[in-house]
Design an enzyme around this catalytic site. Structure first.
Site, PDB file in Angstrom:
ATOM      1  N   HIS A 284       0.837  -1.210   0.000  1.00 34.81           N
ATOM      2  CA  HIS A 284       0.000   0.000   0.000  1.00 34.81           C
ATOM      3  C   HIS A 284       0.869   1.256   0.000  1.00 34.81           C
ATOM      4  O   HIS A 284       0.604   2.202  -0.756  1.00 34.81           O
ATOM      5  CB  HIS A 284      -0.913  -0.004   1.227  1.00 34.81           C
ATOM      6  N   GLU A 288       0.980   3.855  -3.369  1.00 36.11           N
ATOM      7  CA  GLU A 288       0.523   5.245  -3.302  1.00 36.11           C
ATOM      8  C   GLU A 288       1.648   6.223  -3.640  1.00 36.11           C
ATOM      9  O   GLU A 288       1.425   7.227  -4.335  1.00 36.11           O
ATOM     10  CB  GLU A 288      -0.048   5.545  -1.911  1.00 36.11           C
ATOM     11  N   LYS A 291       2.247   6.056  -7.434  1.00 31.66           N
ATOM     12  CA  LYS A 291       1.191   6.751  -8.178  1.00 31.66           C
ATOM     13  C   LYS A 291       1.454   8.254  -8.198  1.00 31.66           C
ATOM     14  O   LYS A 291       1.341   8.906  -9.250  1.00 31.66           O
ATOM     15  CB  LYS A 291      -0.176   6.479  -7.547  1.00 31.66           C
ATOM     16  N   ASN A 292       1.796   8.824  -7.033  1.00 23.88           N
ATOM     17  CA  ASN A 292       2.077  10.258  -6.957  1.00 23.88           C
ATOM     18  C   ASN A 292       3.274  10.636  -7.818  1.00 23.88           C
ATOM     19  O   ASN A 292       3.247  11.633  -8.551  1.00 23.88           O
ATOM     20  CB  ASN A 292       2.329  10.671  -5.503  1.00 23.88           C
TER      21      ASN A 292
END
Length: 441
Positions: A284, A288, A291-292
């Site tokens: 996780h 994340e 992705k950023n």
């Protein structure tokens, strides 16, 4: 009549010890008739039980204790007896704080739904408070744990929707200096950390004592419950990057490549970095952050012939796992940097979540961006077992994200919120800084 809370049974060295009763001078005791929100959700006796259990400090369990319990093959009875006391304590602490939220937020349908769901879970678990251990009891308890896990899977996106509505109505300013926002951000950290911790207890028990779930979630038999004794950080990073790349290519038709390096300073002969951890939590965090970084890189270099790589370095020392993710996505200014760990804060277009697909952490079709929850939730996952996440940026060039985790499972202990006068005041007034989280021992 409220029965005395008996000491929690010793599951092993791991789960031994009784609940710690909160200092009476700092405990918050509200009259039952003042509990307007739960009055229609719980019976008079259940509200009394909620207040009673909320006076106990949640038992902070370390990764080594979880692992020891899974390895020694202790009976389901010990786990059952521990959870039937520990889950009510964590739920009661959560419910007491939910009641303190601003009226404007509590009246949002999505927020009312969350309160109703947690009240129902608390009521359901109380049914097992004094049930004699038996095969039938274990079977029914396992069924309840499945119901609880499914019931709260959309807590994060539901609360996000309530807060978006509050902000859209002009009642919430998502800024690090806004006092109401500070109180709500403080509460959200605690709500989501409690949710993570309860999910951990439920998933670990189910993985160990439900054969059908063990086969499904651990086909190779490598995991001890949900914990991997040799969690390979490099493999998890590559898997998360591959899935983030899939999302990125759907939107931008291309994606940055991965350049990853690693070193284990504790063993120069090893060609990997492994440690005791929950792979899904680490995934996780990586997912994340990637992705950023991908979005920033693609948008900053949209007119460039080449797309810079995203560089990852993973280092294991005697005490820490240190992870550095570097991108050349243009960075962020200092005025923006102070808001990046605020829930709801995002520079992307807001994602509208449908009833059928709530997105966020439970959806099979996770949005690339727009919820404003990626970094703050990832930091919570890092902090759950004593780690952290930090961001350093060079405005106009790129951003470095650091993930710090405990290398030793004995040091990786749950960080859990405690309901007391301090937490109550902070939800109302964030100036109070008395300790209201469990500490490493």
């Amino acid at each position: 009549m409220i029965r005395d809370l008996s000491p929690r049974p010793s599951l092993s060295r791991a789960f031994s010890g009784s609940a710690v009763l909160a200092n009476s001078s700092s405990a918050i005791v509200l009259e039952v008739e003042e509990r307007k929100q739960v009055a229609n959700l719980l019976s008079f006796e259940q509200i009394q039980k909620m207040e009673f259990y909320s006076k106990f400090t949640p038992t902070s369990v370390s990764l080594s204790h979880f692992l020891d319990h899974g390895a020694t093959g202790l009976r389901v009875e010990e786990s059952y007896l521990f959870l039937r006391r520990e889950i009510p304590v964590r739920l009661a602490n959560m419910l007491m704080e939910l009641e303190l939220l601003p009226t404007e937020l509590l009246t949002e349908p999505a927020c009312k739904s969350i309160l109703t769901q947690y009240s129902q879970s608390f009521s359901d678990v109380l049914e097992f408070e004094n049930l004699t251990p038996s095969e039938k009891t274990y079977e029914d308890f396992n069924k309840l744990l499945s119901v609880i896990r499914h019931r709260h899977q959309d807590t994060v996106p539901h609360m996000a929707e309530a807060l978006h509505n509050l902000r859209d109505a002009g009642n919430l300013n998502v800024n690090s200096k806004d006092r109401l926002n500070q109180a709500i951000q403080y509460f959200l950290d605690r709500l989501y950390m409690s949710r993570i911790s309860i999910q951990m207890l439920v998933s670990q028990h189910k993985a160990l004592y439900c054969p059908e779930e063990s086969i499904k979630s651990n086909p190779g038999g490598r995991l001890k419950g949900t914990i991997d004794p040799k969690c390979d950080a490099v493999d998890v990073a590559r898997n998360a990057f591959e899935n983030a790349t899939f999302l990125c290519e759907q939107i931008y038709m291309d994606a940055p490549k991965l350049n990853i390096e690693w070193v284990d300073l504790t063993d120069g002969d090893k060609d990997s970095v492994d440690f005791v951890y929950i792979p899904s939590h680490l995934y996780h965090m990586f997912f994340e952050v990637f992705k950023n970084s991908m979005r920033a890189t693609m948008e900053f270099h949209e007119n460039s012939d080449t797309i810079p790589e995203i560089n990852v370095r993973i280092v294991k020392s005697a005490q820490d796992i240190s992870i550095k993710v570097c991108d050349q996505g243009g960075g962020i200014s200092r005025s923006v940097a102070e808001n990046i760990f605020l829930y709801l804060y995002t520079s992307a277009t807001r994602v509208k979540l449908s009833d059928a697909d709530m997105g966020g952490t439970t959806s099979t079709s996770t949005p690339m961006h727009g919820l404003g929850y990626g970094l703050p939730l990832s930091r919570l996952y890092a902090r759950y077992f004593g780690g952290d996440m930090k961001v350093a940026s060079v405005d106009g060039y790129g951003t470095d994200t650091y993930i710090y985790l405990r290398a030793l499972e004995s040091d990786a202990r749950e960080t859990l919120p405690i309901f007391n006068a301090s937490s109550s005041n902070k939800i109302r007034d964030t100036a109070n800084q008395v300790e209201d989280w469990t500490k490493d021992e």
